[in-house]
Design a protein around this motif. Structure first.
Motif, PDB file in Angstrom:
ATOM      1  N   ASP A 123      -1.035  -6.992  10.111  1.00  0.00           N
ATOM      2  CA  ASP A 123      -1.750  -5.743  10.407  1.00  0.00           C
ATOM      3  C   ASP A 123      -3.273  -5.938  10.473  1.00  0.00           C
ATOM      4  O   ASP A 123      -4.018  -4.960  10.396  1.00  0.00           O
ATOM      5  CB  ASP A 123      -1.382  -4.646   9.389  1.00  0.00           C
ATOM      6  N   HIS A 180      -7.656  -9.228   6.114  1.00  0.00           N
ATOM      7  CA  HIS A 180      -7.702  -8.793   4.710  1.00  0.00           C
ATOM      8  C   HIS A 180      -8.573  -9.745   3.905  1.00  0.00           C
ATOM      9  O   HIS A 180      -8.663 -10.927   4.226  1.00  0.00           O
ATOM     10  CB  HIS A 180      -6.302  -8.820   4.086  1.00  0.00           C
ATOM     11  N   HIS A 201      -6.273  -7.186  -1.095  1.00  0.00           N
ATOM     12  CA  HIS A 201      -6.891  -5.924  -0.648  1.00  0.00           C
ATOM     13  C   HIS A 201      -6.145  -5.391   0.570  1.00  0.00           C
ATOM     14  O   HIS A 201      -6.159  -6.014   1.634  1.00  0.00           O
ATOM     15  CB  HIS A 201      -8.356  -6.215  -0.308  1.00  0.00           C
ATOM     16  N   HIS A 258      -5.324  -2.370   3.535  1.00  0.00           N
ATOM     17  CA  HIS A 258      -6.132  -1.458   4.347  1.00  0.00           C
ATOM     18  C   HIS A 258      -6.079  -0.034   3.766  1.00  0.00           C
ATOM     19  O   HIS A 258      -5.124   0.323   3.064  1.00  0.00           O
ATOM     20  CB  HIS A 258      -5.622  -1.442   5.790  1.00  0.00           C
ATOM     21  N   ASP A 259      -7.112   0.759   4.118  1.00  0.00           N
ATOM     22  CA  ASP A 259      -7.158   2.149   3.643  1.00  0.00           C
ATOM     23  C   ASP A 259      -5.918   2.910   4.122  1.00  0.00           C
ATOM     24  O   ASP A 259      -5.380   2.625   5.194  1.00  0.00           O
ATOM     25  CB  ASP A 259      -8.397   2.873   4.207  1.00  0.00           C
ATOM     26  N   GLY A 308       0.789  -0.570   5.506  1.00  0.00           N
ATOM     27  CA  GLY A 308       0.804  -1.787   6.326  1.00  0.00           C
ATOM     28  C   GLY A 308       2.239  -2.050   6.753  1.00  0.00           C
ATOM     29  O   GLY A 308       2.506  -2.584   7.824  1.00  0.00           O
ATOM     30  N   GLU A 341      -9.022   4.423  -0.590  1.00  0.00           N
ATOM     31  CA  GLU A 341      -9.809   3.236  -0.220  1.00  0.00           C
ATOM     32  C   GLU A 341      -9.728   2.204  -1.341  1.00  0.00           C
ATOM     33  O   GLU A 341      -9.328   2.530  -2.454  1.00  0.00           O
ATOM     34  CB  GLU A 341     -11.285   3.616  -0.028  1.00  0.00           C
TER      35      GLU A 341
END
Ligand SMILES: N[C@@H](CCC[C@H](N)C(=O)O)C(=O)O
Length: 264
Positions: A100, A103, A115, A117-118, A134, A238
């Motif tokens: 996706d 990162h 980490h 994604h938002d 994701g 986030e």
């Protein structure tokens, strides 16, 4: 054909890891991927992960489910980060590309922090949530997660028309005093795995609607994970991090039968 591999696990979600920097792996060959994941005929795993060079970032990771489909894998990403470190491709911080997008992640001792994604949308109706971390995840709140018939109840939701044609992963979440307990039916595996990182993350975000605060501790059948996040507004999250151990189990060379001799 012989394939060298390393076997890794992250809270019991296990992967055949391939150092594919020479680009010799037969990419997207679902028969070979299925064979490697086969627990009787092959190595045995919940998925196959290729690590390749990347022109801009530290590495590229490609994750395959046992049926050859691709998606973001949270635990797989944590294992790929540990593997890239063992290969000398990274130190304790990294930026890499996977299904996706790009990162970042870091390693602290035995714990790999990935980490994600938002997240901007949460569908919530009664005891059910749908969150895409994701990979797509249905989350259902239950009283007793140990009593859930994961395969029958999970596959009924996974194949529900609502999620057609792609389907969804299905997580069952039980609230506890200071943590949540999660069990997951994974699409592409078509069964229960001991832990699913993107699923655990979806459950932790769902738990924020039940007044759990970041970081949320999550118990899975394969061990303990932690998810931290910043909730900005009703549905916006986030700085989502999935943290937990990622360990090498063994390495070896497997003889892969020629194409038309792979058992189906
Ligand atoms: N085990 C994974 C999720 C792998 C992808 C999933 N089966 C799908 O097809 O969406 C994880 O740790 O996130």
């Amino acid at each position: 054909m012989q394939i060298s591999f390393h076997k890794y696990q992250g809270t019991g979600n296990d992967f055949v890891m391939i150092d594919d920097r020479q680009r010799t792996f037969p990419e997207d060959n679902s028969e070979v991927i299925g064979f490697l994941c086969d627990r009787k005929m092959g190595v045995g795993a919940d998925g196959v992960i290729l690590i390749q060079e990347h022109p801009e970032h530290d590495f590229r990771m490609i994750y395959y489910n046992p049926d050859g489909s691709k998606s973001l894998c949270g635990n797989g990403s944590r294992c790929a980060i540990a593997f890239a470190k063992a290969l000398g491709m990274i130190g304790d911080k990294t930026v890499f590309e996977t299904t996706d997008g790009v990162h970042d992640a870091f390693i602290q001792g035995e714990i790999v922090h990935f980490h994600l994604h938002d997240v901007n949308t949460v569908e919530h109706q009664g005891n059910d949530f749908f969150i895409d971390t994701g990979s797509p995840h249905h989350v259902q709140l239950v009283e007793d997660v140990a009593a859930v018939e994961i395969v029958s109840e999970g596959s009924a939701i996974r194949y529900d028309e609502k999620y057609s044609p792609g389907g969804t992963n299905v997580n069952f979440l039980q609230q506890q005093e200071s943590q949540i307990s999660v069990r997951t039916y994974e699409r592409g595996v078509e069964g229960e795995t001991l832990s699913c990182g993107t699923g655990v993350t979806a459950c932790a975000l769902a738990a924020s609607f039940l007044n759990y605060e970041s970081p949320v501790s999550v118990e899975t059948k394969g061990g303990q994970l932690s998810v931290s996040f910043e909730k900005k507004g009703e549905q916006h999250f986030e700085n989502i991090y999935l943290a937990g151990p990622a360990k090498k189990v063994f390495e070896g060379i497997v003889e892969v039968p020629v194409q038309n001799e792979i058992p189906s």
